[in-house]
Enzyme design. Sequence first.
Site, PDB file in Angstrom:
ATOM      1  N   HIS A  96      68.621 -57.721  66.049  1.00  0.00           N
ATOM      2  CA  HIS A  96      69.144 -56.472  66.786  1.00  0.00           C
ATOM      3  C   HIS A  96      67.790 -55.757  67.190  1.00  0.00           C
ATOM      4  CE1 HIS A  96      70.805 -52.892  68.312  1.00  0.00           C
ATOM      5  NE2 HIS A  96      69.904 -52.370  67.495  1.00  0.00           N
ATOM      6  N   ASN A 155      72.767 -63.959  66.927  1.00  0.00           N
ATOM      7  CA  ASN A 155      71.450 -64.218  67.628  1.00  0.00           C
ATOM      8  C   ASN A 155      70.196 -63.607  66.653  1.00  0.00           C
ATOM      9  OD1 ASN A 155      72.164 -61.369  67.966  1.00  0.00           O
ATOM     10  ND2 ASN A 155      72.063 -61.474  69.970  1.00  0.00           N
ATOM     11  N   TYR A 211      77.734 -49.812  65.153  1.00  0.00           N
ATOM     12  CA  TYR A 211      77.628 -50.304  66.592  1.00  0.00           C
ATOM     13  C   TYR A 211      78.923 -49.550  67.195  1.00  0.00           C
ATOM     14  CZ  TYR A 211      74.964 -54.685  65.786  1.00  0.00           C
ATOM     15  OH  TYR A 211      73.848 -55.433  65.792  1.00  0.00           O
ATOM     16  N   GLU A 268      69.270 -44.886  65.537  1.00  0.00           N
ATOM     17  CA  GLU A 268      69.231 -45.911  64.774  1.00  0.00           C
ATOM     18  C   GLU A 268      68.487 -46.242  63.288  1.00  0.00           C
ATOM     19  OE1 GLU A 268      70.619 -48.947  68.224  1.00  0.00           O
ATOM     20  OE2 GLU A 268      68.848 -49.751  67.132  1.00  0.00           O
ATOM     21  N   LYS A 275      69.359 -60.298  61.189  1.00  0.00           N
ATOM     22  CA  LYS A 275      71.067 -60.279  61.010  1.00  0.00           C
ATOM     23  C   LYS A 275      71.147 -61.497  60.012  1.00  0.00           C
ATOM     24  CE  LYS A 275      72.090 -58.876  65.745  1.00  0.00           C
ATOM     25  NZ  LYS A 275      72.817 -59.164  66.966  1.00  0.00           N
TER      26      LYS A 275
HETATM   27  P1  CMP Z   1      72.749 -56.326  69.524  1.00  0.00           P
HETATM   28  O1  CMP Z   1      71.430 -56.379  70.206  1.00  0.00           O
HETATM   29  O2  CMP Z   1      72.873 -56.616  67.882  1.00  0.00           O
HETATM   30  O3  CMP Z   1      73.811 -55.581  70.146  1.00  0.00           O
HETATM   31  C1  CMP Z   1      75.171 -55.675  70.085  1.00  0.00           C
HETATM   32  C2  CMP Z   1      75.372 -57.275  69.511  1.00  0.00           C
HETATM   33  O4  CMP Z   1      76.693 -57.835  70.008  1.00  0.00           O
HETATM   34  C3  CMP Z   1      74.649 -58.321  70.351  1.00  0.00           C
HETATM   35  O5  CMP Z   1      73.496 -58.153  69.684  1.00  0.00           O
HETATM   36  C4  CMP Z   1      75.325 -59.490  70.132  1.00  0.00           C
HETATM   37  O6  CMP Z   1      75.220 -59.973  68.803  1.00  0.00           O
HETATM   38  C5  CMP Z   1      76.560 -59.131  70.210  1.00  0.00           C
HETATM   39  N1  CMP Z   1      77.225 -59.251  71.649  1.00  0.00           N
HETATM   40  C6  CMP Z   1      76.970 -58.837  72.721  1.00  0.00           C
HETATM   41  N2  CMP Z   1      77.520 -59.201  73.851  1.00  0.00           N
HETATM   42  C7  CMP Z   1      78.092 -60.367  73.057  1.00  0.00           C
HETATM   43  C8  CMP Z   1      79.211 -61.261  73.905  1.00  0.00           C
HETATM   44  N3  CMP Z   1      79.485 -61.514  75.090  1.00  0.00           N
HETATM   45  N4  CMP Z   1      79.844 -61.926  73.022  1.00  0.00           N
HETATM   46  C9  CMP Z   1      79.578 -62.233  71.537  1.00  0.00           C
HETATM   47  N5  CMP Z   1      78.732 -61.080  71.019  1.00  0.00           N
HETATM   48  C10 CMP Z   1      77.990 -60.434  71.692  1.00  0.00           C
END
Ligand code: CMP
Length: 139
Positions: A116, A113, A50, A127, A10
């Site tokens: 993904h 984070n 998404y 995906e 990311k």
């Molecule tokens: P990802 O695995 O990319 O899938 C969806 C993304 O949404 C997740 O990682 C996080 O980056 C984001 N996400 C999921 N839950 C939350 C949350 N409660 N608050 C903020 N971001 C979230």
Amino acid sequence: MIQRTLLIIKPDATIRLLTGEILHRVEEAGYQILAMEQIHLTVEETRAFYYVHEGKYFFEPLVAFMSSGPCVPVVIEGEDAVEGIRRLVGVTNPEEAGDGTIRHDFGETMRRNSVHASDCAESAREEIGFFFSRRHLVG
Ligand code: CMP
């Protein structure tokens, strides 16, 4: 079972020059990289990727973040790759991710984070198809 999965590095990670380190961890764990590219997703592309999260409270900020800088989608192949890569990545919240996982070591917040990873074989297929066609998938 040999599987394929999709990992996306990311923007919070590409911008901190962590792409190589994350790819190294994937290879060190014994997985093969079949395809990858660096792209700057548009808002519309991010919304489409998404779509399962559309309507959730974190959707719009997630879209803004993911389209804010370069991403590196990576197709990975190996034994039980979907589950294995999820273990390497750790849980969504970096504060709760296990020691030594990518999100524990590099993730900043729930949104930022760092990576993904596809959550099951079916979403992995979908995906991977979002970013890559069959001719990209060599090896
Ligand atoms: P990802 O695995 O990319 O899938 C969806 C993304 O949404 C997740 O990682 C996080 O980056 C984001 N996400 C999921 N839950 C939350 C949350 N409660 N608050 C903020 N971001 C979230």
